[in-house]
Write an enzyme that holds these catalytic residues in place. Sequence first.
Site, PDB file in Angstrom:
ATOM      1  N   ASP A 134       0.845  -1.193   0.000  1.00 47.89           N
ATOM      2  CA  ASP A 134       0.000   0.000   0.000  1.00 47.89           C
ATOM      3  C   ASP A 134       0.881   1.245   0.000  1.00 47.89           C
ATOM      4  O   ASP A 134       1.707   1.431   0.895  1.00 47.89           O
ATOM      5  CB  ASP A 134      -0.890   0.014   1.248  1.00 47.89           C
ATOM      6  CG  ASP A 134      -1.796   1.230   1.273  1.00 47.89           C
ATOM      7  OD1 ASP A 134      -2.830   1.205   0.590  1.00 47.89           O
ATOM      8  OD2 ASP A 134      -1.456   2.230   1.963  1.00 47.89           O
TER       9      ASP A 134
ATOM     10  N   LYS B 213      -2.925   5.927  -4.292  1.00 46.54           N
ATOM     11  CA  LYS B 213      -4.053   6.837  -4.011  1.00 46.54           C
ATOM     12  C   LYS B 213      -3.891   8.203  -4.657  1.00 46.54           C
ATOM     13  O   LYS B 213      -2.766   8.722  -4.758  1.00 46.54           O
ATOM     14  CB  LYS B 213      -4.182   7.035  -2.485  1.00 46.54           C
ATOM     15  CG  LYS B 213      -4.124   5.734  -1.707  1.00 46.54           C
ATOM     16  CD  LYS B 213      -4.240   5.912  -0.214  1.00 46.54           C
ATOM     17  CE  LYS B 213      -3.881   4.626   0.512  1.00 46.54           C
ATOM     18  NZ  LYS B 213      -2.455   4.493   0.838  1.00 46.54           N
TER      19      LYS B 213
ATOM     20  N   HIS C 148      -7.859   9.331  -1.809  1.00 47.69           N
ATOM     21  CA  HIS C 148      -7.201   9.236  -0.497  1.00 47.69           C
ATOM     22  C   HIS C 148      -8.096   9.697   0.652  1.00 47.69           C
ATOM     23  O   HIS C 148      -8.047   9.129   1.743  1.00 47.69           O
ATOM     24  CB  HIS C 148      -5.894  10.044  -0.513  1.00 47.69           C
ATOM     25  CG  HIS C 148      -4.866   9.555   0.455  1.00 47.69           C
ATOM     26  ND1 HIS C 148      -3.525   9.526   0.169  1.00 47.69           N
ATOM     27  CD2 HIS C 148      -4.971   9.064   1.713  1.00 47.69           C
ATOM     28  CE1 HIS C 148      -2.860   9.037   1.204  1.00 47.69           C
ATOM     29  NE2 HIS C 148      -3.717   8.759   2.152  1.00 47.69           N
TER      30      HIS C 148
ATOM     31  N   TYR D 220       2.658   9.924  -0.236  1.00 44.66           N
ATOM     32  CA  TYR D 220       3.733   9.403   0.630  1.00 44.66           C
ATOM     33  C   TYR D 220       5.112   9.731   0.054  1.00 44.66           C
ATOM     34  O   TYR D 220       6.116   9.623   0.758  1.00 44.66           O
ATOM     35  CB  TYR D 220       3.627   7.879   0.821  1.00 44.66           C
ATOM     36  CG  TYR D 220       2.355   7.382   1.468  1.00 44.66           C
ATOM     37  CD1 TYR D 220       1.450   8.260   2.053  1.00 44.66           C
ATOM     38  CD2 TYR D 220       2.040   6.023   1.502  1.00 44.66           C
ATOM     39  CE1 TYR D 220       0.276   7.808   2.634  1.00 44.66           C
ATOM     40  CE2 TYR D 220       0.870   5.561   2.087  1.00 44.66           C
ATOM     41  CZ  TYR D 220      -0.009   6.455   2.644  1.00 44.66           C
ATOM     42  OH  TYR D 220      -1.163   6.003   3.220  1.00 44.66           O
TER      43      TYR D 220
HETATM   44  P1  NAP Z   1       0.392   0.885  11.863  1.00 46.61           P
HETATM   45  O1  NAP Z   1       0.632  -0.160  10.870  1.00 46.61           O
HETATM   46  O2  NAP Z   1      -0.845   0.887  12.667  1.00 46.61           O
HETATM   47  O3  NAP Z   1       1.625   0.962  12.882  1.00 46.61           O
HETATM   48  C1  NAP Z   1       2.942   1.244  12.433  1.00 46.61           C
HETATM   49  C2  NAP Z   1       3.776   1.653  13.634  1.00 46.61           C
HETATM   50  O4  NAP Z   1       3.912   0.535  14.511  1.00 46.61           O
HETATM   51  C3  NAP Z   1       5.153   2.069  13.242  1.00 46.61           C
HETATM   52  O5  NAP Z   1       5.588   3.040  14.180  1.00 46.61           O
HETATM   53  C4  NAP Z   1       5.969   0.791  13.385  1.00 46.61           C
HETATM   54  O6  NAP Z   1       7.312   1.098  13.693  1.00 46.61           O
HETATM   55  C5  NAP Z   1       5.288   0.132  14.554  1.00 46.61           C
HETATM   56  N1  NAP Z   1       5.292  -1.348  14.456  1.00 46.61           N
HETATM   57  C6  NAP Z   1       5.048  -2.110  13.367  1.00 46.61           C
HETATM   58  N2  NAP Z   1       5.104  -3.414  13.679  1.00 46.61           N
HETATM   59  C7  NAP Z   1       5.416  -3.494  15.001  1.00 46.61           C
HETATM   60  C8  NAP Z   1       5.616  -4.563  15.884  1.00 46.61           C
HETATM   61  N3  NAP Z   1       5.532  -5.821  15.475  1.00 46.61           N
HETATM   62  N4  NAP Z   1       5.917  -4.270  17.177  1.00 46.61           N
HETATM   63  C9  NAP Z   1       6.015  -2.990  17.590  1.00 46.61           C
HETATM   64  N5  NAP Z   1       5.822  -1.928  16.794  1.00 46.61           N
HETATM   65  C10 NAP Z   1       5.511  -2.171  15.492  1.00 46.61           C
HETATM   66  O7  NAP Z   1       0.520   2.353  11.238  1.00 46.61           O
HETATM   67  P2  NAP Z   1       0.159   3.196   9.976  1.00 46.61           P
HETATM   68  O8  NAP Z   1       1.382   3.398   9.196  1.00 46.61           O
HETATM   69  O9  NAP Z   1      -0.590   4.361  10.489  1.00 46.61           O
HETATM   70  O10 NAP Z   1      -0.889   2.340   9.124  1.00 46.61           O
HETATM   71  C11 NAP Z   1      -0.520   1.300   8.260  1.00 46.61           C
HETATM   72  C12 NAP Z   1      -0.638   1.711   6.801  1.00 46.61           C
HETATM   73  O11 NAP Z   1      -1.971   2.100   6.487  1.00 46.61           O
HETATM   74  C13 NAP Z   1       0.171   2.951   6.427  1.00 46.61           C
HETATM   75  O12 NAP Z   1       1.543   2.693   6.372  1.00 46.61           O
HETATM   76  C14 NAP Z   1      -0.467   3.312   5.124  1.00 46.61           C
HETATM   77  O13 NAP Z   1      -0.007   2.453   4.096  1.00 46.61           O
HETATM   78  C15 NAP Z   1      -1.932   3.084   5.461  1.00 46.61           C
HETATM   79  N6  NAP Z   1      -2.601   4.324   5.940  1.00 46.61           N
HETATM   80  C16 NAP Z   1      -3.520   4.910   5.142  1.00 46.61           C
HETATM   81  C17 NAP Z   1      -4.127   6.080   5.548  1.00 46.61           C
HETATM   82  C18 NAP Z   1      -5.164   6.713   4.670  1.00 46.61           C
HETATM   83  O14 NAP Z   1      -5.536   7.868   4.907  1.00 46.61           O
HETATM   84  N7  NAP Z   1      -5.658   6.009   3.669  1.00 46.61           N
HETATM   85  C19 NAP Z   1      -3.806   6.677   6.775  1.00 46.61           C
HETATM   86  C20 NAP Z   1      -2.881   6.033   7.581  1.00 46.61           C
HETATM   87  C21 NAP Z   1      -2.302   4.859   7.159  1.00 46.61           C
HETATM   88  P3  NAP Z   1       8.541   0.564  12.818  1.00 46.61           P
HETATM   89  O15 NAP Z   1       8.331   1.030  11.412  1.00 46.61           O
HETATM   90  O16 NAP Z   1       9.705   1.197  13.486  1.00 46.61           O
HETATM   91  O17 NAP Z   1       8.527  -0.928  12.942  1.00 46.61           O
END
Ligand code: NAP
Length: 267
Positions: A47, A77, A110, A52
């Site tokens: 994704d 997106k 998005h 980004y």
């Molecule tokens: P997430 O996946 O909920 O969490 C990521 C965070 O958790 C990072 O700080 C990561 O750090 C940490 N992490 C990951 N695996 C871990 C583990 N096993 N143990 C401990 N910490 C861990 O966060 P997100 O990036 O907000 O959401 C995921 C994806 O959804 C995004 O990357 C993006 O592709 C998408 N998204 C879309 C929107 C939208 O508006 N459409 C908004 C937000 C997100 P490290 O990287 O240091 O491991």
Amino acid sequence: MVLQETYTLTNGIKVPKLGLGTWQIPEGEQTYNAVMWALQNGYRHIDTALAYGNEASVGRAIKDSGIPREEIFVTTKLPAEHKGYKVAYECFEKSLTLLGLDYIDLYLIHAPWPWDKIGSDWTEGNMESWKAFEEIYDSGKAKAIGISNFEPKHIQPLLNGCKHVPMVNQISFHIGNRQEEIVDFCRPLNIKIMAYSPLATGRIIDNKVIVAMAEKYSVTAAQICIRYCLQKDTIVIPKSTKEERIISNAEVDFEISKDDMNKLDQI
Ligand code: NAP
């Protein structure tokens, strides 16, 4: 194995249930490595987003992985601040060029509003964008089209005038944030929910109930969070920049009992 499991969208397109999120991973080595590690460890869904700023590295890793293009599902997106027919086409072409691909698997609007104007009404702009999305889909350059961060009040106007109902709505969804109103609206329309921020961007993995449950199942708190989303029938896209986490986040072939799912629902 969850990494090999797929959901089927209304148009028959298969989406891997688990993908790698790439928000906040800087363009260059970090994105390239994260995507490469994911692909080498069995992920087949990435994704990203034009916003980004890392599509070029995503594309480079996909190409260098040597995995056939058709085996990888790429979601990107249209930036939230760009609304309209022409700009939707321009941004789509830009994403294709940056990714170095000739089609996108899933193209999403998005957000219903620009990030600095959350809550404002952009119905007309979204409908204009959607017209371009439908044409792009009909041309085969996007295998599926959808929306992100859309609530029922944003989806309804699209439905009134559209040729294709959005196939996916990517929304913030995690333990403690079940978004029932959106989920209940989307389900009968067969709009598949994609759960973003399944770890609440890292904020919920210290939660005591989640940590205790992780101990009970001999898994990590992150695995409980990701498994929870899967058992809620959502596509899930955790982000990590670390290889060991990318691997362990996909090791979610266990079952949270009904009672424990209910406990997590109370958070
Ligand atoms: P997430 O996946 O909920 O969490 C990521 C965070 O958790 C990072 O700080 C990561 O750090 C940490 N992490 C990951 N695996 C871990 C583990 N096993 N143990 C401990 N910490 C861990 O966060 P997100 O990036 O907000 O959401 C995921 C994806 O959804 C995004 O990357 C993006 O592709 C998408 N998204 C879309 C929107 C939208 O508006 N459409 C908004 C937000 C997100 P490290 O990287 O240091 O491991």
